[in-house]
Enzyme design. Sequence first.
Site, PDB file in Angstrom:
ATOM      1  CG  HIS A 102      -2.702  -0.596  -7.202  1.00 19.82           C
ATOM      2  ND1 HIS A 102      -3.247   0.136  -6.170  1.00 19.82           N
ATOM      3  CD2 HIS A 102      -2.670  -1.887  -6.751  1.00 19.82           C
ATOM      4  CE1 HIS A 102      -3.534  -0.661  -5.159  1.00 19.82           C
ATOM      5  NE2 HIS A 102      -3.187  -1.900  -5.494  1.00 19.82           N
TER       6      HIS A 102
ATOM      7  NE  ARG B 128      -4.248  -1.448   0.014  1.00 18.92           N
ATOM      8  CZ  ARG B 128      -4.355  -2.484  -0.805  1.00 18.92           C
ATOM      9  NH1 ARG B 128      -3.354  -2.803  -1.614  1.00 18.92           N
ATOM     10  NH2 ARG B 128      -5.458  -3.208  -0.830  1.00 18.92           N
TER      11      ARG B 128
END
Length: 309
Positions: free
Chosen positions: A272, A224
Site C-alpha cells: 500500500h 482498494r
Amino acid sequence: MAILILCAGEDPEPWVLSMQGLDPNCDIRVWPNVGHPRDVLLALVWNHPRGELAKYPHLKCIASMGAGVDHILSDPDLPLGVPVTRVVHESLTRSMVEYVLLSVLDFCRDMEIYRQDQRDRRWAPRFPRPRAELGVGVMGLGELGSACARKLVELGYKVLGWSRTPRSLEGVASFWGKEQLGDFLSQTDVLVCLLPLTPQTEGILNRETFSRLRSGAFLINAARGKHLVEEDLLEALGSGWLCGARLDVFRQEPLPADHPFWIHPSIQVTPHISSLTEPQAVAPQILENYRRVCRGLEPLNRVDPQRGY
C-alpha cells in the site's frame, strides 16, 4: 476548539509536528486523550473505531488523512450532516502516477521475464510490445486516474478510460456506465483500477470483468482491496487468461503471512505504497479547513457521501 487526530494503528506524531509547526497555538489532541468531547471541531481520521465520531457533539468536519474516504463512510454510526473531506495534493497525484507508470512499463517491457533470465543466467533480448497496439484501460477518471491517463498518453500508449459518468480527456478513449464497460474491457490489455470504493464498485474486479479483457491481460490494482474478488483473480491466473497482476491494496492489511498472493509466481505485492500521504505537505489544507469551519464556512475538498467520492 480543537483538532482531534484519530488514526488507530498509525503514528500521529508527524501530523502533530507538521500542524504545530504551522500554527503553534492550535489545540491538537490525539485519541484516546481527547479531553472534553465538545471541544472537538475537526477530526482528522484514518481507520477510526466504528461509532467513535458520534461522540463529538460540536464536530463540524471529518477529514480523511488520504485521498480515499471509504474508511469513513463505512461507519454505520457516522454523524449525519457533518462534512467529510479528502486530501487533494500534487504529492499524492505524483506518487500515484509514478506507481502506475512503473507498473505499466515493467509489464510492457517484460521486466519480470528479464529478472527470471538473470536468475537463470540467460541472455535473451526481446523486442518490447508496441505501445500503440497495447490498450491500457484506466478504471476511474478522478483526480488520480485522469493524471495517470494523461501521462500514459504522453508515452504513446493507447489509453482507454472508464468512469461512472461521462468524462472527456484529450487522447483518451472514454467509456462510462455499465452499458459501456464491456466495450472498454474488450480493448484492454493492461487494466488499472483507480476507482473509489463504493457499494457499486466493490467486487468489480471479478470473474466476469476478467473474462471480458483481452487474453493475456495484466491487472494493476492501486485503489482498494475490496474492489478485487481474490478467488476470481487466482482462477483467472491459473487458467492463463490473465498473465499477471501487481497489487498494492488488499482486503486485509497487512497482508497475512500465509496469504497465497505472497508466493504466487504471477503476482507482485507492494504494501500500500502507491500514494502515501506526506503530513508536512498536506497539513496546510487540514489547518485551512479547520479555520474555515471555525468561521462557519464550507470546508475544501468535500465529498458527496451518496456517491462515495
